[in-house]
Motif scaffolding. Structure first.
Motif, PDB file in Angstrom:
ATOM      1  N   GLY A 104       0.783  -1.234   0.000  1.00  0.00           N
ATOM      2  CA  GLY A 104       0.000   0.000   0.000  1.00  0.00           C
ATOM      3  C   GLY A 104       0.807   1.272   0.000  1.00  0.00           C
ATOM      4  N   ALA A 105       2.138   1.187  -0.031  1.00  0.00           N
ATOM      5  CA  ALA A 105       2.978   2.380   0.036  1.00  0.00           C
ATOM      6  C   ALA A 105       3.230   2.964  -1.349  1.00  0.00           C
ATOM      7  N   ASP A 106       3.146   4.279  -1.438  1.00  0.00           N
ATOM      8  CA  ASP A 106       3.624   4.984  -2.623  1.00  0.00           C
ATOM      9  C   ASP A 106       5.122   5.234  -2.451  1.00  0.00           C
ATOM     10  N   VAL A 107       5.872   5.064  -3.520  1.00  0.00           N
ATOM     11  CA  VAL A 107       7.324   5.243  -3.460  1.00  0.00           C
ATOM     12  C   VAL A 107       7.760   6.181  -4.583  1.00  0.00           C
ATOM     13  N   VAL A 108       8.583   7.159  -4.238  1.00  0.00           N
ATOM     14  CA  VAL A 108       9.164   8.054  -5.237  1.00  0.00           C
ATOM     15  C   VAL A 108      10.597   7.610  -5.498  1.00  0.00           C
ATOM     16  N   VAL A 109      10.870   7.217  -6.738  1.00  0.00           N
ATOM     17  CA  VAL A 109      12.229   6.851  -7.133  1.00  0.00           C
ATOM     18  C   VAL A 109      12.868   8.071  -7.790  1.00  0.00           C
ATOM     19  N   LEU A 110      13.937   8.562  -7.210  1.00  0.00           N
ATOM     20  CA  LEU A 110      14.616   9.746  -7.712  1.00  0.00           C
ATOM     21  C   LEU A 110      15.428   9.399  -8.953  1.00  0.00           C
ATOM     22  N   CYS A 111      15.243  10.175 -10.008  1.00  0.00           N
ATOM     23  CA  CYS A 111      15.913   9.897 -11.279  1.00  0.00           C
ATOM     24  C   CYS A 111      16.615  11.159 -11.772  1.00  0.00           C
ATOM     25  N   GLU A 112      17.915  11.105 -11.941  1.00  0.00           N
ATOM     26  CA  GLU A 112      18.619  12.230 -12.542  1.00  0.00           C
ATOM     27  C   GLU A 112      18.180  12.369 -13.995  1.00  0.00           C
ATOM     28  N   GLY A 113      18.041  13.614 -14.454  1.00  0.00           N
ATOM     29  CA  GLY A 113      17.596  13.839 -15.820  1.00  0.00           C
ATOM     30  C   GLY A 113      16.171  13.351 -16.019  1.00  0.00           C
ATOM     31  N   ASP A 114      15.926  12.704 -17.153  1.00  0.00           N
ATOM     32  CA  ASP A 114      14.614  12.163 -17.472  1.00  0.00           C
ATOM     33  C   ASP A 114      14.633  10.650 -17.271  1.00  0.00           C
ATOM     34  N   PRO A 115      13.627  10.080 -16.606  1.00  0.00           N
ATOM     35  CA  PRO A 115      13.653   8.640 -16.291  1.00  0.00           C
ATOM     36  C   PRO A 115      13.755   7.720 -17.504  1.00  0.00           C
ATOM     37  N   PHE A 116      13.237   8.151 -18.640  1.00  0.00           N
ATOM     38  CA  PHE A 116      13.232   7.296 -19.823  1.00  0.00           C
ATOM     39  C   PHE A 116      14.341   7.636 -20.817  1.00  0.00           C
ATOM     40  N   PHE A 117      15.335   8.392 -20.360  1.00  0.00           N
ATOM     41  CA  PHE A 117      16.439   8.764 -21.248  1.00  0.00           C
ATOM     42  C   PHE A 117      17.749   8.251 -20.659  1.00  0.00           C
ATOM     43  N   TYR A 118      18.111   7.016 -21.023  1.00  0.00           N
ATOM     44  CA  TYR A 118      19.343   6.367 -20.566  1.00  0.00           C
ATOM     45  C   TYR A 118      19.428   6.286 -19.042  1.00  0.00           C
ATOM     46  N   GLY A 119      18.291   6.232 -18.362  1.00  0.00           N
ATOM     47  CA  GLY A 119      18.301   6.214 -16.905  1.00  0.00           C
ATOM     48  C   GLY A 119      18.166   4.814 -16.334  1.00  0.00           C
ATOM     49  N   SER A 120      18.706   4.617 -15.128  1.00  0.00           N
ATOM     50  CA  SER A 120      18.630   3.303 -14.477  1.00  0.00           C
ATOM     51  C   SER A 120      17.195   2.912 -14.148  1.00  0.00           C
ATOM     52  N   PHE A 121      16.321   3.899 -13.955  1.00  0.00           N
ATOM     53  CA  PHE A 121      14.936   3.583 -13.602  1.00  0.00           C
ATOM     54  C   PHE A 121      14.260   2.730 -14.667  1.00  0.00           C
ATOM     55  N   MET A 122      14.682   2.841 -15.903  1.00  0.00           N
ATOM     56  CA  MET A 122      14.054   2.056 -16.976  1.00  0.00           C
ATOM     57  C   MET A 122      14.107   0.563 -16.677  1.00  0.00           C
TER      58      MET A 122
END
Length: 247
Positions: A104-122
């Protein structure tokens, strides 16, 4: 009897922009201010640049989850152990975030730059999107901050812009550089001499600019030719401006 089912929380991949907190979107700021769970990537032993950007914005009770890369530049990208280590790392991060969301927790993942531009979040997104709600907040990219710092438009008219990773083989870099009107080269660091050689081969060396720490403290902007003989930081971007059609 069992209690009512818990509605899953949402994993938010939040783009923070190029590094200056003033360039963050209103949506990103709102999510950060209300976040009770945050996650961010960092190199072992480092505070993490994404975490540093939001230092003044987080709720004092926010629970932090630092995701520390098992490898960065210690072994070559071509080593089979590199992908194996990162794959296991992303699987572990995904499992933790999935459990939080299912609880039930919302989580904010911090992403340098844009998340879908060569980012680890992808890599997290691909593993999470079919299991729990995931939302992505886009942002200004580091390359946009870099070409803005040069004080010149990066493309005109019909210019073709190529974005290249300095980790590519030198011949591939030179081939793409020669074919494009405007260039952005990222992930420079220890690859700087390879980038210089490729630019010379493509006939674009004298037109190249080097921007370090775009929009961050310590930003520098100079012609690449003026930075001979030294290693550049990872947060460096090389820009070659297009000179295309204009009215």
């Amino acid at each position: 009897m069992t209690g009512p089912a818990v509605a899953p929380g949402t994993i938010h991949g939040v783009g923070l922009g190029p590094g200056d907190a003033d360039l963050m979107s209103v949506r990103a700021h709102r999510l950060l201010a209300g976040a009770r769970h945050i996650a961010y990537f960092r190199k072992e032993g480092r505070a993490g640049r994404a975490r540093a950007i939001v230092e003044e914005l987080l709720h004092p009770d926010a629970v932090e989850y630092a995701m520390e890369y098992p490898v960065t530049t210690e072994i070559p990208l071509t080593d089979p152990g590199y992908n194996a280590a990162l794959s296991a790392f992303y699987e572990g991060c995904t499992a933790h975030l999935r459990d939080l969301a299912r609880g039930g927790a919302d989580v904010v993942v911090l992403c340098e730059g844009d998340p879908f531009f060569y980012g680890s979040f992808m890599h997290l997104y691909q593993r999470l999107k079919d299991d729990v709600p995931v939302a992505v907040v886009p942002a200004i990219t580091g390359m946009s901050a870099a070409w803005t710092a040069t004080g010149q438009p990066v493309t005109w008219g019909d210019d073709v812009l190529s974005v290249l990773m300095a980790t590519l083989p030198e011949d591939d870099l030179a081939r793409h550089m020669a074919a494009a009107d405007a260039l952005v080269v990222m992930k420079i660091g220890r690859n700087i001499e390879k980038v210089r050689r490729a630019l010379r081969s493509a006939g674009k060396y004298d037109a190249a600019w080097l921007v370090e720490y775009a929009s961050m403290e310590g930003q520098t902007v100079q012609p690449l030719a003026g930075a001979e003989g030294r290693v550049t930081p990872y947060f460096s971007i090389v820009i070659v401006h297009g000179q295309g059609r204009r009215p």
